[in-house]
Design an enzyme around this catalytic site. Structure first.
Site, short mmCIF file in Angstrom:
data_model
loop_
_atom_site.label_atom_id
_atom_site.label_comp_id
_atom_site.label_asym_id
_atom_site.label_seq_id
_atom_site.Cartn_x
_atom_site.Cartn_y
_atom_site.Cartn_z
CB SER A 153 -0.99 0.11 1.21
OG SER A 153 -0.26 -0.12 2.39
CG HIS A 209 -4.03 -2.36 0.22
ND1 HIS A 209 -4.31 -1.04 0.66
CD2 HIS A 209 -3.16 -2.73 1.47
CE1 HIS A 209 -4.25 -0.97 1.90
NE2 HIS A 209 -3.59 -1.53 2.60
CE LYS A 220 -6.85 -1.88 4.02
NZ LYS A 220 -6.57 -2.62 5.28
#
Length: 395
Positions: free
Chosen positions: A317, A345, A377
């Site tokens: 990330s 992610h 996320k």
């Protein structure tokens, strides 16, 4: 063709070395710098690493110019010197200190923050604090509304003007697909479930906190990932930190990417296993550690490792880099190791079907022993999961 990235090519050279001699790729320090092509070399990707990649995979990053790096460090150094000077003036009551201070009768308690952390916040971060911590007064979508504020004491305190700045571009959210909005299918479905089940079970699943929705979610996750089974958890961080100790322990070796998330690092430390770090996304560094582990075994006794577990992330990330998963899987198979893939992610937002980095490279999910991810996320929820084979040889 070899099954791994640095296999022998005709003439006794590795495929990477062969590519370098042919001029198709730039090799530095005995391998691809930091594991990826520098400055976008290899435009045709003629070295698809022994046929591991089904399509060209480019990942180039611009290096920080030397002048920018030097000036940045100089700026930090100057601010640090002035910070110590101002702390000296504050200690002698020459300059007023707006920072909260401990009372004398609390001096013996353990400090909440480290000394340098306080120093950094007080003297460096305080100068630019108005750019961060902006109060948001809307749903964190692609655009947000923030409350306007001002300061008259050099960012020590802020006051609101009452005006709302609308339509500010949101560049600090993990709401990749917009599922965290307060309208639409996800919001409506969540409202229905909350009406029926409430906001929490207030108990562990082993006692009386297991709902049919939990099991339905796990079946859905397993089907989405293309694996036999999945287990869900209430917290993404804990999914890593609490499950890795169940997968590895004393007598095991964990090979971890140097830029892995703190949850992976904590899980590895809690496991009691031996930890070794390889350079970020660098397959030469990973293979050297794997080869040394097989050849030398455990320290002192030289017995074989009970288990070798490779920890990587799908998308890192902070860097935005994608793991070179085909090469990692090839090395894992060659050296009979296990692979733990953190897709916090990448799941939902990467790949033609949104199934993460495995889908992105067109790989078989069964080649990854443990597939981990979060709902916080792309999916706009909370919690995490692990997926894999029902009867995993990794356990």
């Amino acid at each position: 063709m070899p099954r791994y990235s640095t296999g022998e090519a005709p003439g006794g050279h590795s495929y990477l070395q062969k590519a370098a001699m042919n001029g198709s790729c730039k090799i530095e320090n005995g391998g691809l710098k930091n594991g990826y092509v520098k400055n976008g070399v290899c435009p045709e990707d003629r070295i698809l690493n022994g046929g591991l990649y089904k399509r060209p995979f480019h990942e180039a990053f611009e290096e920080t110019p030397m002048l920018v790096a030097v000036l940045t460090y100089m700026g930090y150094g100057i601010l640090t010197l002035f910070g110590y000077l101002r702390d000296f003036l504050r200690a002698w009551k020459i300059e007023k200190c707006h920072n909260a201070t401990e009372r004398e009768d609390q001096r013996d308690f353990v400090p909440l923050y480290q000394d340098f952390e306080n120093f950094y916040t007080r003297n460096l971060y305080m100068r630019i604090r108005d750019n961060w911590n902006r109060p948001v007064c809307s749903v964190p979508g692609e655009r947000v509304d923030i409350m306007e504020r001002f300061t008259d004491d050099y960012n020590w305190t802020f006051k609101f003007t009452g005006r709302v700045i609308k339509g500010v571009i949101n560049m600090g959210s993990y709401n990749y697909l917009g599922f965290a909005q307060n309208s639409g299918f996800c919001a409506e479905a969540s409202a229905v479930v909350l009406q029926q089940y409430g906001g929490g079970v207030c108990s562990t699943r082993q006692e009386m906190g297991n709902l049919d929705k939990h099991e339905e979610l796990e079946h859905l996750v397993a089907e989405f990932l293309g694996v036999d089974a999945a287990m869900t958890y209430g917290m993404g961080f804990a999914t890593n930190s609490m499950n890795i100790p169940a997968l590895a322990g004393k007598g095991c070796l964990i090979l971890s990417d140097e830029l892995n998330h703190a949850s992976l690092v904590l899980g590895a430390r809690l496991s009691g296993a031996t930890i070794r770090i390889f350079k970020h996304n660098n397959m030469q560094s990973l293979e050297k550690l794997l080869r040394d582990a097989i050849v030398h075994g455990q320290p002192r006794t030289h017995r074989p490792w009970r288990k070798i577990l490779i920890l990587v992330e799908g998308i890192y990330s902070m860097e935005g880099s994608i793991v070179r998963l085909p090469e990692v899987i090839a090395l894992k198979k060659k050296y009979k190791a296990y692979l733990y893939l953190d897709e916090a992610h990448s799941i939902g937002a990467l790949g033609p079907n949104g199934r993460g980095v495995v889908d992105y490279f067109g790989l078989d999910p069964r080649d990854v022993d443990i597939m981990m991810g979060t709902f916080t996320k792309s999916f706009g929820g909370a919690g995490g999961y692990i997926g894999g084979s029902k009867v995993s040889s990794c356990l």
